[in-house]
Motif scaffolding. Structure first.
Motif, PDB file in Angstrom:
ATOM      1  N   SER A   1       0.829  -1.211   0.000  1.00 42.52           N
ATOM      2  CA  SER A   1       0.000   0.000   0.000  1.00 42.52           C
ATOM      3  C   SER A   1       0.860   1.256   0.000  1.00 42.52           C
ATOM      4  CB  SER A   1      -0.905   0.034   1.225  1.00 42.52           C
ATOM      5  OG  SER A   1      -1.791  -1.046   1.200  1.00 42.52           O
TER       6      SER A   1
ATOM      7  N   ALA B   1      -7.989  -4.748  -2.865  1.00 42.19           N
ATOM      8  CA  ALA B   1      -7.444  -3.399  -2.723  1.00 42.19           C
ATOM      9  C   ALA B   1      -6.506  -3.042  -3.879  1.00 42.19           C
ATOM     10  CB  ALA B   1      -6.715  -3.265  -1.389  1.00 42.19           C
TER      11      ALA B   1
ATOM     12  N   ALA C   1      -0.428   5.354  -3.946  1.00 45.64           N
ATOM     13  CA  ALA C   1       0.203   4.779  -2.744  1.00 45.64           C
ATOM     14  C   ALA C   1       0.053   5.689  -1.528  1.00 45.64           C
ATOM     15  CB  ALA C   1       1.680   4.518  -3.024  1.00 45.64           C
ATOM     16  N   LEU C   2      -0.032   5.049  -0.350  1.00 42.64           N
ATOM     17  CA  LEU C   2      -0.143   5.780   0.918  1.00 42.64           C
ATOM     18  C   LEU C   2       1.257   6.200   1.363  1.00 42.64           C
ATOM     19  CD1 LEU C   2      -2.565   3.374   2.864  1.00 42.64           C
ATOM     20  CD2 LEU C   2      -3.156   5.186   1.253  1.00 42.64           C
ATOM     21  N   LYS C   3       1.453   7.512   1.482  1.00 40.14           N
ATOM     22  CA  LYS C   3       2.768   8.006   1.898  1.00 40.14           C
ATOM     23  C   LYS C   3       2.639   9.071   2.971  1.00 40.14           C
ATOM     24  CE  LYS C   3       5.359   7.352  -2.377  1.00 40.14           C
ATOM     25  NZ  LYS C   3       4.587   7.007  -3.535  1.00 40.14           N
TER      26      LYS C   3
ATOM     27  N   LEU D   1      -0.275  12.614   3.562  1.00 31.23           N
ATOM     28  CA  LEU D   1      -0.927  13.686   2.804  1.00 31.23           C
ATOM     29  C   LEU D   1       0.066  14.716   2.259  1.00 31.23           C
ATOM     30  CD1 LEU D   1      -3.794  14.731   2.198  1.00 31.23           C
ATOM     31  CD2 LEU D   1      -3.789  15.838   4.421  1.00 31.23           C
TER      32      LEU D   1
ATOM     33  N   ARG E   1      -5.806  13.391   0.130  1.00 31.04           N
ATOM     34  CA  ARG E   1      -5.388  12.166   0.790  1.00 31.04           C
ATOM     35  C   ARG E   1      -5.649  10.959  -0.108  1.00 31.04           C
ATOM     36  NH1 ARG E   1      -8.646   8.647   4.957  1.00 31.04           N
ATOM     37  NH2 ARG E   1     -10.796   9.079   4.466  1.00 31.04           N
ATOM     38  N   ARG E   2      -4.865   9.894   0.093  1.00 31.24           N
ATOM     39  CA  ARG E   2      -5.085   8.642  -0.614  1.00 31.24           C
ATOM     40  C   ARG E   2      -5.710   7.649   0.353  1.00 31.24           C
ATOM     41  NH1 ARG E   2      -3.865  12.012  -3.628  1.00 31.24           N
ATOM     42  NH2 ARG E   2      -2.350  11.974  -5.352  1.00 31.24           N
ATOM     43  N   ALA E   3      -6.650   6.890  -0.161  1.00 31.16           N
ATOM     44  CA  ALA E   3      -7.282   5.876   0.672  1.00 31.16           C
ATOM     45  C   ALA E   3      -7.383   4.572  -0.095  1.00 31.16           C
ATOM     46  CB  ALA E   3      -8.670   6.335   1.106  1.00 31.16           C
ATOM     47  N   LEU E   4      -7.059   3.487   0.575  1.00 27.85           N
ATOM     48  CA  LEU E   4      -7.214   2.147   0.010  1.00 27.85           C
ATOM     49  C   LEU E   4      -8.136   1.378   0.941  1.00 27.85           C
ATOM     50  CD1 LEU E   4      -3.446   1.576  -0.792  1.00 27.85           C
ATOM     51  CD2 LEU E   4      -5.255   1.921  -2.486  1.00 27.85           C
ATOM     52  N   SER E   5      -8.741   0.320   0.425  1.00 30.33           N
ATOM     53  CA  SER E   5      -9.692  -0.403   1.271  1.00 30.33           C
ATOM     54  C   SER E   5      -9.887  -1.821   0.778  1.00 30.33           C
ATOM     55  CB  SER E   5     -11.042   0.326   1.268  1.00 30.33           C
ATOM     56  OG  SER E   5     -11.965  -0.382   2.040  1.00 30.33           O
TER      57      SER E   5
ATOM     58  N   PHE F   1     -14.598   0.341  -2.507  1.00 28.27           N
ATOM     59  CA  PHE F   1     -14.784   1.552  -1.739  1.00 28.27           C
ATOM     60  C   PHE F   1     -13.482   2.305  -1.586  1.00 28.27           C
ATOM     61  CE2 PHE F   1     -16.075   4.711   1.023  1.00 28.27           C
ATOM     62  CZ  PHE F   1     -17.435   4.805   0.906  1.00 28.27           C
TER      63      PHE F   1
ATOM     64  N   PHE G   1     -12.931   5.879  -2.085  1.00 31.55           N
ATOM     65  CA  PHE G   1     -13.872   6.932  -2.451  1.00 31.55           C
ATOM     66  C   PHE G   1     -13.246   8.093  -3.187  1.00 31.55           C
ATOM     67  CE2 PHE G   1     -12.619   7.497   1.896  1.00 31.55           C
ATOM     68  CZ  PHE G   1     -12.295   8.827   1.977  1.00 31.55           C
TER      69      PHE G   1
END
Lengths: 369, 254
Positions: A75, A102, A202-204, A206, A214-218, A223, A225
């Motif tokens: 992620s 994801a 990728a989440l790093k 904000l 922001r990045r969001a994974l799920s 979802f 969003f």
């Protein structure tokens, strides 16, 4: 087509350590693992080599944790992998479906042992269906690559990283205890498969995103969003399109002496190496036999098999299980040819150390060719 | 007329999110707000990644304007948090946001292993004494005699064991830098719990070890009480079983 970007050296290596060289040459600096035979050389290699290269190695508390650590590290956008054997593979199934959901790229090497469950600590090819069909919930697809040499253990791990990033999907490298333990010359080399898109998802943190969003994974289906899946089926349709694209573009196989063959042997992994030897012996006897070796087990080279069937050849599937690959061959042949099976009950000894040896395959070929 | 100062949403509150799917009187929104407040006061919004597990606590990650993995596989929140923290070589502040079931039932092994490793993450466990999402079943934190849908006669310790006291349990772990329990049932408890959470995040900023904050959280829908009755129930029933306070606050790990 293999394009070698950087050549370094030629060494003698085990299949299991070749995996390590392949990974670091693909730029993988992160490995999470758990000890399990017959792949312990893999995690020991990474524990030793990654710190030297500025990477991070972690031995987790179980394989369930390992696969979720891959979910976390993937992620964050880094190249990450693990290696396991069959019981550990079983524990990773929920995590693998989470990775698929994801859309997190990562590489999982499965060094198969004899099953079911703990089974034996020695070689086997009994996880073909589990690997190609996906044991986790929800009907996802993973590309499955099957090396048949020490060199391929290294090269296919590099390809696996490329495909994982290309499709944002886990890729499985399906090895086995024999390939893992055997030693062969290895060209330690870096392969170039072409450019890849930036991992903007990728989440790093904000502050590191240029657009300030922001990045969001799920693992909730679809979802994410900040992306546009208006409904569940929009997301499922997106997965379907991705899996179709993989199926269309990523079929890989090798053929040997198939042009005039009346009998086509189909085998992967160690059984393919054994079959190759047997085919050479059979050719010396004048028997017209060839080999189709699937390199991608999913997507399966159905078209190559089907063409063999329409040319009028019969098939002999050689695999060290009760018969799993044979199901894909039968589906591809679709009744157009006879499909025979030489399975693990033909091993030279009835112990975990028993193998399907070239003489045994030759005997099978003689009966049919 | 006297002007009343209305406190706005925290800076790191997610403004673009769709309508929240939490029940009236549920305190998960308050837990998320508390996290945002603490993050704002420490100035770490741009550097924080939130990982939420399965359960109502997972919803909290929708509400924060920070990079987030929303609802990872059930119980594996500490493992996913570990993966992110290590992949980025310890740079981000990583928060594992869990419910009691995610944290100390299915995820107990993950929490214990992260604590043994002294993983530099902050774990928030919202304790609402039951499984909220699935309709109010027994949780490890369910009180003795508490009626849930799977303990219809009340929790009998002979059958269903005893309530889990997680911060107390974590104290002897050498890798744990901080362990506390707070509540958000009164403004005073909210402020106190915010101090705990800031202290916990500071342990991570200072790279000392795992930090853990449990937050007692109301669940009106499954407790079958009004929101106000729930706040009273927390005061009268939960806090006696789960005392508030700091249980461990280590400046370094030897």
């Amino acid at each position: 087509m293999l394009r070698v970007a950087k050549m370094s050296q030629r060494i003698l290596a085990q299949g299991n350590t070749a995996i390590g060289y392949g990974a670091v040459n693909a730029g993988c600096l992160h490995f999470f693992g758990y000890p399990i035979t017959p792949q312990n050389e893999v995690i020991e290699w990474f524990a030793r080599e990654l710190p030297k290269r500025g990477g991070s190695f972690l031995q987790a508390q179980c394989e369930t944790a390992v696969i979720n650590m891959l979910l976390g590290a993937g992620s964050a956008g880094v190249r990450v992998m693990t290696s396991t054997s069959s019981p550990g593979w079983a524990l990773m199934q929920e995590g693998l479906s989470a990775l698929a959901n994801a859309e997190i790229p990562c590489v999982v090497v499965l060094v198969q042992r004899g099953g079911p469950v703990q089974g034996t600590t020695q070689h086997g090819q009994m996880d073909y269906l589990s690997a190609t069909r996906g044991g986790g919930g929800g009907g996802y697809r993973d590309i499955v690559l099957a090396p048949a040499s020490v060199q391929e253990c290294s090269d296919l791990v590099q390809l696996a990283f490329y495909l994982a990033d290309k499709y944002r999907n886990p890729v499985v490298v399906l090895s086995d205890g024999l390939l893992g333990q055997m030693m062969e010359p290895l060209e330690v080399r870096t392969l170039d498969f072409g450019p890849l898109p930036e991992k903007d998802w990728a989440l790093k943190g904000l502050a590191l995103h240029k657009d300030g969003k922001r990045r969001a994974l799920s693992c909730l289906a679809g979802f994410c969003f900040q992306e546009v899946y208006e409904s569940y089926l929009d997301f499922i349709q997106h997965l379907d399109e991705k899996y179709r694209q993989m199926a269309d573009s990523e079929v890989r196989y090798e053929t040997y002496q198939t042009d005039d063959a009346h009998l086509l042997v189909v085998a992967y992994g160690y059984a393919a190496r054994v079959s190759l030897e047997a085919i050479n012996m059979a050719r010396d006897e004048g028997l017209k036999v060839g080999l189709i070796r699937p390199i991608s087990l999913w997507p399966f080279p159905s078209e190559a098999i089907r063409q063999g069937a329409t040319r009028g050849g019969d098939f002999l599937v050689v695999e060290d299980s009760l018969g799993q690959l044979v199901e894909d061959v039968r589906l591809s042949v679709n009744g157009q040819a006879e499909v025979h099976l030489l399975n693990m009950l033909s091993r030279h000894m009835r112990t975990p150390a028993g193998m399907i040896l070239p003489d045994i395959v030759l005997e099978g070929i003689r009966k049919l060719a | 007329m006297e002007k009343i100062k209305v406190r706005g949403a925290p800076k790191s509150w997610q403004r673009s999110t769709s309508p929240l799917t939490i029940c009236p009187g549920c305190q998960h929104g308050v837990v998320a707000e508390l996290l945002c407040d603490a993050v704002d006061e420490l100035g770490i919004q741009g550097n924080t990644i939130v990982i939420s597990g399965i359960g109502c606590a997972g919803i909290d990650a929708f509400m924060v304007d920070m990079d987030a993995f929303i609802m990872c596989p059930h119980g594996r929140t500490c493992d996913v948090a570990t993966g992110i923290k290590r992949a980025l070589f310890g740079k981000p502040i990583v928060v594992a946001l869990q419910g009691d079931g995610d944290c100390i039932a299915i995820g107990a092994g993950s929490l214990i292993s992260a604590a043994l490793r002294g993983e530099k993450i902050t774990v928030i466990m919202a304790n609402n004494a039951n499984y909220g999402t699935t309709g109010g079943q027994l949780a490890p934190t369910t009180l003795l005699d508490q009626v849930t849908s799977t303990t219809p006669e009340g929790r009998d310790p002979g059958l269903a064991g005893y309530p889990a006291h997680v911060p107390e349990m974590l104290v002897p772990f050498r890798g744990v830098a901080y362990a506390a329990r707070g509540a958000v049932n009164t403004p005073a408890n909210y402020q106190r719990t915010k101090r705990y959470l800031k202290a916990a995040l500071q342990k991570q900023i200072d790279n000392i070890g795992l930090s853990f904050v449990e937050i007692l959280s109301a669940c009106p829908a499954n407790w079958h009480r009004t929101p106000v009755e729930c706040l009273k129930w927390i005061e009268e029933k939960m806090i006696p079983e789960y005392p508030l306070g700091e249980f461990k606050n280590a400046d370094r790990i030897d």
